[in-house]
Write a protein that holds these residues in place. Structure first.
Motif, PDB file in Angstrom:
ATOM      1  N   CYS A  10       0.849  -1.194   0.000  1.00 45.47           N
ATOM      2  CA  CYS A  10       0.000   0.000   0.000  1.00 45.47           C
ATOM      3  C   CYS A  10       0.889   1.251   0.000  1.00 45.47           C
ATOM      4  CB  CYS A  10      -0.910   0.019   1.222  1.00 45.47           C
ATOM      5  SG  CYS A  10      -1.886   1.539   1.320  1.00 45.47           S
ATOM      6  N   PRO A  11       0.831   2.077  -1.065  1.00 49.32           N
ATOM      7  CA  PRO A  11       1.704   3.253  -1.133  1.00 49.32           C
ATOM      8  C   PRO A  11       1.453   4.232   0.013  1.00 49.32           C
ATOM      9  CG  PRO A  11       0.698   2.800  -3.272  1.00 49.32           C
ATOM     10  CD  PRO A  11       0.002   1.932  -2.271  1.00 49.32           C
ATOM     11  N   VAL A  12       0.210   4.326   0.481  1.00 50.67           N
ATOM     12  CA  VAL A  12      -0.096   5.284   1.551  1.00 50.67           C
ATOM     13  C   VAL A  12       0.491   4.780   2.874  1.00 50.67           C
ATOM     14  CG1 VAL A  12      -1.938   6.479   2.783  1.00 50.67           C
ATOM     15  CG2 VAL A  12      -2.176   6.010   0.354  1.00 50.67           C
ATOM     16  N   VAL A  22      -4.038   1.640   5.790  1.00 48.97           N
ATOM     17  CA  VAL A  22      -3.778   0.477   4.941  1.00 48.97           C
ATOM     18  C   VAL A  22      -5.051  -0.355   4.872  1.00 48.97           C
ATOM     19  CG1 VAL A  22      -2.921  -0.997   6.831  1.00 48.97           C
ATOM     20  CG2 VAL A  22      -2.084  -1.367   4.503  1.00 48.97           C
ATOM     21  N   ALA A  23      -5.116  -1.234   3.868  1.00 47.41           N
ATOM     22  CA  ALA A  23      -6.339  -2.006   3.661  1.00 47.41           C
ATOM     23  C   ALA A  23      -6.820  -2.674   4.947  1.00 47.41           C
ATOM     24  CB  ALA A  23      -6.079  -3.053   2.575  1.00 47.41           C
ATOM     25  N   ARG A  26      -8.181  -0.160   7.406  1.00 49.33           N
ATOM     26  CA  ARG A  26      -9.406   0.487   6.914  1.00 49.33           C
ATOM     27  C   ARG A  26     -10.596  -0.446   7.066  1.00 49.33           C
ATOM     28  NH1 ARG A  26      -5.788   3.079   2.632  1.00 49.33           N
ATOM     29  NH2 ARG A  26      -5.931   5.253   3.174  1.00 49.33           N
ATOM     30  N   CYS A  51      -7.358   6.876   0.633  1.00 52.75           N
ATOM     31  CA  CYS A  51      -7.048   5.690  -0.171  1.00 52.75           C
ATOM     32  C   CYS A  51      -6.933   6.117  -1.638  1.00 52.75           C
ATOM     33  CB  CYS A  51      -8.152   4.652   0.006  1.00 52.75           C
ATOM     34  SG  CYS A  51      -8.055   3.276  -1.141  1.00 52.75           S
ATOM     35  N   LEU A  52      -5.935   5.607  -2.329  1.00 52.45           N
ATOM     36  CA  LEU A  52      -5.688   5.976  -3.728  1.00 52.45           C
ATOM     37  C   LEU A  52      -6.598   5.248  -4.707  1.00 52.45           C
ATOM     38  CD1 LEU A  52      -1.848   5.599  -3.368  1.00 52.45           C
ATOM     39  CD2 LEU A  52      -2.906   7.731  -4.125  1.00 52.45           C
ATOM     40  N   ASN A  53      -7.350   4.261  -4.216  1.00 59.99           N
ATOM     41  CA  ASN A  53      -8.136   3.375  -5.094  1.00 59.99           C
ATOM     42  C   ASN A  53      -7.238   2.687  -6.123  1.00 59.99           C
ATOM     43  OD1 ASN A  53     -10.169   6.184  -5.010  1.00 59.99           O
ATOM     44  ND2 ASN A  53     -10.767   4.294  -3.979  1.00 59.99           N
ATOM     45  N   CYS A  54      -6.021   2.398  -5.698  1.00 56.76           N
ATOM     46  CA  CYS A  54      -5.052   1.857  -6.666  1.00 56.76           C
ATOM     47  C   CYS A  54      -5.227   0.359  -6.876  1.00 56.76           C
ATOM     48  CB  CYS A  54      -3.634   2.176  -6.219  1.00 56.76           C
ATOM     49  SG  CYS A  54      -3.069   1.222  -4.779  1.00 56.76           S
ATOM     50  N   ASP A  55      -5.860  -0.330  -5.932  1.00 49.94           N
ATOM     51  CA  ASP A  55      -6.180  -1.761  -6.060  1.00 49.94           C
ATOM     52  C   ASP A  55      -4.966  -2.670  -5.893  1.00 49.94           C
ATOM     53  OD1 ASP A  55      -8.412  -3.337  -6.194  1.00 49.94           O
ATOM     54  OD2 ASP A  55      -8.403  -3.558  -8.358  1.00 49.94           O
ATOM     55  N   ALA A  56      -3.834  -2.107  -5.441  1.00 50.30           N
ATOM     56  CA  ALA A  56      -2.648  -2.959  -5.257  1.00 50.30           C
ATOM     57  C   ALA A  56      -2.900  -3.990  -4.157  1.00 50.30           C
ATOM     58  CB  ALA A  56      -1.439  -2.103  -4.896  1.00 50.30           C
ATOM     59  N   CYS A  57      -3.700  -3.628  -3.152  1.00 50.48           N
ATOM     60  CA  CYS A  57      -3.937  -4.556  -2.043  1.00 50.48           C
ATOM     61  C   CYS A  57      -4.713  -5.787  -2.493  1.00 50.48           C
ATOM     62  CB  CYS A  57      -4.633  -3.849  -0.888  1.00 50.48           C
ATOM     63  SG  CYS A  57      -6.035  -2.844  -1.365  1.00 50.48           S
ATOM     64  N   ASN A  68     -10.623  -1.841  -2.475  1.00 44.38           N
ATOM     65  CA  ASN A  68     -10.958  -0.652  -3.257  1.00 44.38           C
ATOM     66  C   ASN A  68     -12.472  -0.513  -3.416  1.00 44.38           C
ATOM     67  OD1 ASN A  68     -10.593   1.546  -5.080  1.00 44.38           O
ATOM     68  ND2 ASN A  68     -10.862   0.135  -6.785  1.00 44.38           N
TER      69      ASN A  68
END
Ligand code: SF4
Ligand code: SF4
Length: 380
Positions: A10-12, A22-23, A26, A51-57, A68
């Motif tokens: 998670c970049p954040v 983090v996921a 959250r 959350c960036l909604n980046c979906d990496a998690c 996300n």
């Protein structure tokens, strides 16, 4: 499971080190809220918006938890319950409602960058949707897209001054009804001009067309046909589905079949960043690399995490948390340098803007270019 694998990607979280960012954290916060053990305070709301909604998690999660989607559903629920948006998001929404773009630039000047012949739409099966970021913040790339399409002899149209936002910025902040209205207006325009395929240089618009717009078409109830039976598919006869492509997907095809012939050499080691919207959200990984490989002299290197595992540039936080967005981008820039890159190539206007901020933040000089600009350079 609470395994914590999401903490590694998670970049954040990697910038803040806060469990609430983090996921895993959250999801626990939302669980506590649903069970009545937590107030929906402004602090909780702001964590949901960080959350960036980046979906990496989702990619790393052993259970495949779609965090996300949980975050987006929560934002929609908060919006529908009347919870005020954080200030930057409220302002963004107001700008979009007022001027049809998230930057608040003048609605009437959307097509000002276009040559006169492209400012009025005409019937054509191929439509180029420029998007807000290209129209207002980076029309240099937009002009190159036009020139490349002309070099390849493509027959296409644009909505020009009539083009509107795809709706992504307000969908992300939870305004589902507003995004649906945006979608309906755009679909009506596409129908008017007989559009069959939409190409766009904006990864965010591509994601919207592939998911949100396609979902609209899918969910239209089956229509009665002249013979009295139900329409064989769920597509409305009034809403023909259209194909959505990133412009680089079309350019890759054109380079493969000889309509485009990149000739000028670019002897550089280039790292291509798989942006989240074009990559994980739209499934486009190879076309930008194919375009880069078609340019003589280019030597592709990879980020440590790439393709489906790629890490976000931080761009979605540019408006609400610019410091964190720049820190995340600086991390990507350092990774590219460590991978031996002399240049970073992107396929998304948000990545382009934010990675430039990241290079400043990291205090390094590295060229950041849109893949389109590199193709254009090689064709001239
Ligand atoms: S969201 Fe997935 S990766 Fe993160 S702690 Fe829960 S199970 Fe593990
Ligand atoms: S979607 Fe991205 S920013 Fe949000 S929790 Fe998952 S990894 Fe972190």
């Amino acid at each position: 499971m609470k395994c914590g694998h999401c903490r590694e990607v998670c970049p954040v979280f990697l910038e803040t080190g806060h469990e609430a960012m983090v996921a895993r954290g959250r999801v626990q916060l939302l669980k506590a809220f649903l069970e009545g053990n937590l107030e929906l305070t402004d602090g909780l709301r702001d964590r949901i918006f960080a959350c960036l909604n980046c979906d990496a998690c989702r990619i790393t999660c052993p259970c495949g938890i779609e965090v996300n989607e949980v975050i987006l559903a929560t934002r929609r629920a908060m919006f529908e319950a009347g919870k005020p948006l954080p200030d930057p998001h409220r302002q963004l929404r107001e700008r979009l409602y007022g001027e049809q773009n998230p930057f608040g630039q003048k609605r009437a000047e959307r097509g000002a960058w276009l040559p006169e012949k492209y400012r009025m739409p005409r019937c054509a099966p191929l439509l180029l949707h420029a998007g807000c970021a290209i129209s207002y913040a980076n029309n240099r790339v937009g002009k190159m897209v036009l020139q490349i399409l002309e070099m390849a002899g493509a027959d296409f149209t644009l909505l020009g001054d009539a083009e509107e936002c795809c709706g992504d910025p307000i969908l992300r902040l939870g305004d589902l009804d507003g995004a649906k209205r945006q979608r309906e207006r755009n679909l009506a325009e596409y129908r008017k001009y007989g559009v069959e395929t939409i190409i766009t240089p904006c990864a965010g618009c591509l994601k919207m067309f592939k998911h949100f717009y396609a979902e609209r078409v899918d969910k239209v109830p089956a229509q009665d046909t002249a013979d009295g039976g139900a329409h064989p598919s769920s597509f409305s006869p009034h809403l023909p589905p259209f194909r959505a492509l990133h412009t680089l997907e079309l350019f890759a095809e054109m380079a493969a079949d000889g309509r485009l012939k990149p000739q000028k050499s670019l002897p550089k080691r280039i790292a291509y960043l798989d942006g989240c919207d074009i990559g994980r959200h739209s499934g486009v990984y190879e076309a930008p690399r194919a375009v880069l490989r078609a340019i003589p002299g280019v030597h592709l290197v990879e980020f440590p995490a790439h393709h489906e595992s790629s890490r976000c540039c931080g761009g979605p936080l540019m408006a609400s948390a610019p410091e964190m967005a720049a820190d995340i981008a600086a991390r990507r820039v350092r990774e590219a340098l460590e991978a031996g890159a002399e240049m970073i190539a992107v396929a998304c206007p948000t990545c382009f803007i934010n990675l430039k901020e990241g290079a400043n933040r990291a205090g390094v000089k590295i060229e950041i270019q849109d893949v389109t600009a590199l193709l254009h350079r090689s064709l001239k």
